[in-house]
Motif scaffolding. Structure first.
Motif, PDB file in Angstrom:
ATOM      1  N   UNK A 161       0.898  -9.068  -8.990  1.00 45.34           N
ATOM      2  CA  UNK A 161       0.070  -9.341 -10.170  1.00 45.34           C
ATOM      3  C   UNK A 161      -1.351  -9.726  -9.759  1.00 45.34           C
ATOM      4  N   UNK A 162      -1.473 -10.554  -8.739  1.00 45.96           N
ATOM      5  CA  UNK A 162      -2.805 -10.970  -8.294  1.00 45.96           C
ATOM      6  C   UNK A 162      -3.590  -9.793  -7.715  1.00 45.96           C
ATOM      7  N   UNK A 163      -2.895  -8.897  -7.054  1.00 47.30           N
ATOM      8  CA  UNK A 163      -3.547  -7.672  -6.566  1.00 47.30           C
ATOM      9  C   UNK A 163      -4.060  -6.846  -7.742  1.00 47.30           C
ATOM     10  N   UNK A 164      -3.219  -6.718  -8.758  1.00 49.16           N
ATOM     11  CA  UNK A 164      -3.617  -5.930  -9.922  1.00 49.16           C
ATOM     12  C   UNK A 164      -4.787  -6.578 -10.664  1.00 49.16           C
ATOM     13  N   UNK A 165      -4.933  -7.888 -10.521  1.00 49.38           N
ATOM     14  CA  UNK A 165      -6.040  -8.595 -11.171  1.00 49.38           C
ATOM     15  C   UNK A 165      -7.334  -8.536 -10.366  1.00 49.38           C
ATOM     16  N   UNK A 166      -7.285  -7.919  -9.180  1.00 46.99           N
ATOM     17  CA  UNK A 166      -8.528  -7.687  -8.461  1.00 46.99           C
ATOM     18  C   UNK A 166      -8.618  -8.231  -7.052  1.00 46.99           C
ATOM     19  N   UNK A 167      -7.628  -9.026  -6.628  1.00 42.11           N
ATOM     20  CA  UNK A 167      -7.658  -9.508  -5.244  1.00 42.11           C
ATOM     21  C   UNK A 167      -7.236  -8.379  -4.302  1.00 42.11           C
ATOM     22  N   UNK A 168      -7.749  -8.403  -3.094  1.00 42.75           N
ATOM     23  CA  UNK A 168      -7.428  -7.387  -2.089  1.00 42.75           C
ATOM     24  C   UNK A 168      -6.165  -7.799  -1.342  1.00 42.75           C
ATOM     25  N   UNK A 169      -5.203  -6.920  -1.327  1.00 45.33           N
ATOM     26  CA  UNK A 169      -3.914  -7.244  -0.720  1.00 45.33           C
ATOM     27  C   UNK A 169      -3.963  -7.129   0.797  1.00 45.33           C
ATOM     28  N   UNK A 170      -3.490  -8.178   1.474  1.00 45.36           N
ATOM     29  CA  UNK A 170      -3.222  -8.125   2.913  1.00 45.36           C
ATOM     30  C   UNK A 170      -1.701  -8.185   3.048  1.00 45.36           C
ATOM     31  N   UNK A 171      -1.079  -7.011   3.063  1.00 47.50           N
ATOM     32  CA  UNK A 171       0.386  -6.946   3.054  1.00 47.50           C
ATOM     33  C   UNK A 171       0.927  -7.326   4.429  1.00 47.50           C
ATOM     34  N   UNK A 172       2.059  -8.036   4.478  1.00 45.59           N
ATOM     35  CA  UNK A 172       2.584  -8.443   5.794  1.00 45.59           C
ATOM     36  C   UNK A 172       3.098  -7.303   6.654  1.00 45.59           C
ATOM     37  N   UNK A 173       3.446  -6.152   6.032  1.00 40.87           N
ATOM     38  CA  UNK A 173       3.968  -5.060   6.864  1.00 40.87           C
ATOM     39  C   UNK A 173       3.763  -3.665   6.290  1.00 40.87           C
ATOM     40  N   UNK A 174       3.519  -3.527   5.004  1.00 40.25           N
ATOM     41  CA  UNK A 174       3.396  -2.196   4.421  1.00 40.25           C
ATOM     42  C   UNK A 174       1.943  -1.732   4.426  1.00 40.25           C
ATOM     43  N   UNK A 231      12.328  -3.708   3.240  1.00 40.12           N
ATOM     44  CA  UNK A 231      11.345  -3.148   4.165  1.00 40.12           C
ATOM     45  C   UNK A 231      10.524  -2.118   3.393  1.00 40.12           C
ATOM     46  N   UNK A 232       9.520  -1.561   4.014  1.00 37.52           N
ATOM     47  CA  UNK A 232       8.729  -0.515   3.374  1.00 37.52           C
ATOM     48  C   UNK A 232       9.135   0.848   3.937  1.00 37.52           C
ATOM     49  N   UNK A 233       8.751   1.898   3.243  1.00 40.84           N
ATOM     50  CA  UNK A 233       8.997   3.233   3.775  1.00 40.84           C
ATOM     51  C   UNK A 233       8.310   3.405   5.123  1.00 40.84           C
ATOM     52  N   UNK A 234       7.119   2.818   5.261  1.00 41.41           N
ATOM     53  CA  UNK A 234       6.365   2.916   6.515  1.00 41.41           C
ATOM     54  C   UNK A 234       7.147   2.325   7.672  1.00 41.41           C
TER      55      UNK A 234
END
Length: 350
Positions: A161-174, A262-265
């Motif tokens: 939700x916070x990503x969708x509101x405009x923050x830049x995501x730093x994903x832990x693995x994906x 996990x992610x597809x990656x």
């Protein structure tokens, strides 16, 4: 394709444990050595080149030569600083100005918070209430905003939700940028270790083992790579059994390995590059933490302690000539936490 695990549940092995490096390089979507080398250049000066050392104590304990990659001596106390630094350094000015959001059971949040402060980026870290109190305090002390949720599923939902509101995501693995940066651990291990036959790496969401496997397959294609999970945090094992990422129920005390899927990656990397994923109990992981303290003279967390019981299985499986490499991924656990877990499980030093 059943894995030899701890006897509980259906385990699946990775599908292509002995691909040649040239074959691997041609698989679409996998991190290549050029990306890992570029990540190493990008984060140089921001992170520590951690020691890679032979461990006489673990060699005696396991009955086979052991080399330890001491990533618990990394800035922020775990490998997560590498991926966080690389991602933050890759952002545009607009993304940096917007601020970043991360979700974490502990170490990723610390890595993002500390590296964001160093690079003057505002960070929000979403964590489950089960995250270690010391980790939450460390994230706050670094200047990040902490948002606590009841569980990891809720934490990931708020992150989205916070990503969708405009923050830049730093994903832990994906994220390919993060995976390549975690692969610098494997790059250093390949450069600094002596002869190895088998390398063990812990798995949460799979970013570390994905990057390490990509680096080792390029630099040391004959080395077998083994993933290790704790029971109740089996996102990769269940993905391998299902043929792709699936949501999993989380119950392990090892929050730093507790990814809801996990992610597809990361799944693609493990299914193509990793020999097997082994699962150990929480009690075994805590016992491994005590063994690392007693025999290796390092204070690790259970996310690294889980490597020791898995290493015993690898030694039994491989037999004569085995030479182990252990990626000791982090050390952000308090003595009080570890001793509390040891008392709960009734485990001690071997």
């Amino acid at each position: 394709m059943v894995i030899a695990g701890d006897g509980g549940g259906d385990r699946r092995r990775a599908r292509h444990p002995h691909r040649k490096a040239d074959d691997v390089a041609g698989i679409t979507g996998l991190t290549d050595i050029a990306a890992i080398e570029a990540a190493a250049e990008r984060i140089a000066g921001h992170v520590v080149r951690t020691p890679t050392v032979p461990s006489p104590g673990l060699t005696a304990l396991l009955g086979a030569p052991v080399t330890a990659k001491l990533e618990l001596l990394q800035r922020t106390g775990s490998f997560k600083a590498r991926g966080a630094a690389a991602k933050l350094l890759s952002l545009s000015e607009a993304d940096r100005a917007a601020g970043v959001v991360a979700v974490s059971g502990g170490n990723h949040g610390i890595g993002v918070a500390v590296m964001a402060a160093a690079l003057d980026v505002k960070a929000t870290v979403v964590m489950p209430r089960s995250a270690p109190a010391r980790s939450v305090e460390t994230v706050e002390a670094a200047g990040a905003t902490v948002r606590l949720m009841d569980d990891m599923d809720g934490a990931f939902a708020l992150m989205s939700r916070l990503r969708d509101e405009g923050l830049t995501l730093v994903h832990p693995y994906d994220d390919p940028v993060v995976v390549a940066a975690q692969g610098t651990v494997g790059l250093e291990l390949a450069d600094d270790a002596g002869e190895l036959t088998d390398v063990l790496v812990s798995i949460g969401g799979g970013g570390l083992i994905a990057g390490v496997a990509a680096a080792l397959r390029a630099r040391r294609p004959g080395v077998r790579i083994w993933g290790v999970e704790t029971a109740g945090a089996e996102a990769m094992s269940e993905a391998l059994a299902a043929g792709g990422p699936v949501p999993v129920a989380l119950s392990s005390i090892v929050t730093t390995l507790s990814a809801p899927s996990v992610s597809r990656l990361t799944y693609d990397h493990v299914s193509e590059l990793v020999t097997e994923v082994l699962v150990v109990s929480d009690a075994e992981a805590v016992g491994g933490t005590l063994d690392l303290a007693e025999h290796a003279k390092v204070w690790a967390e259970p996310a690294a302690g889980c490597l020791l019981p898995a290493a015993r299985r690898v030694v039994e499986r491989v037999g004569e000539g085995v030479r182990l490499g252990l990626v000791v991924c982090g050390g952000n656990a308090t003595t009080a936490d570890v001793m509390s877990w040891a008392g709960r499980f009734g485990v001690g030093i071997r």
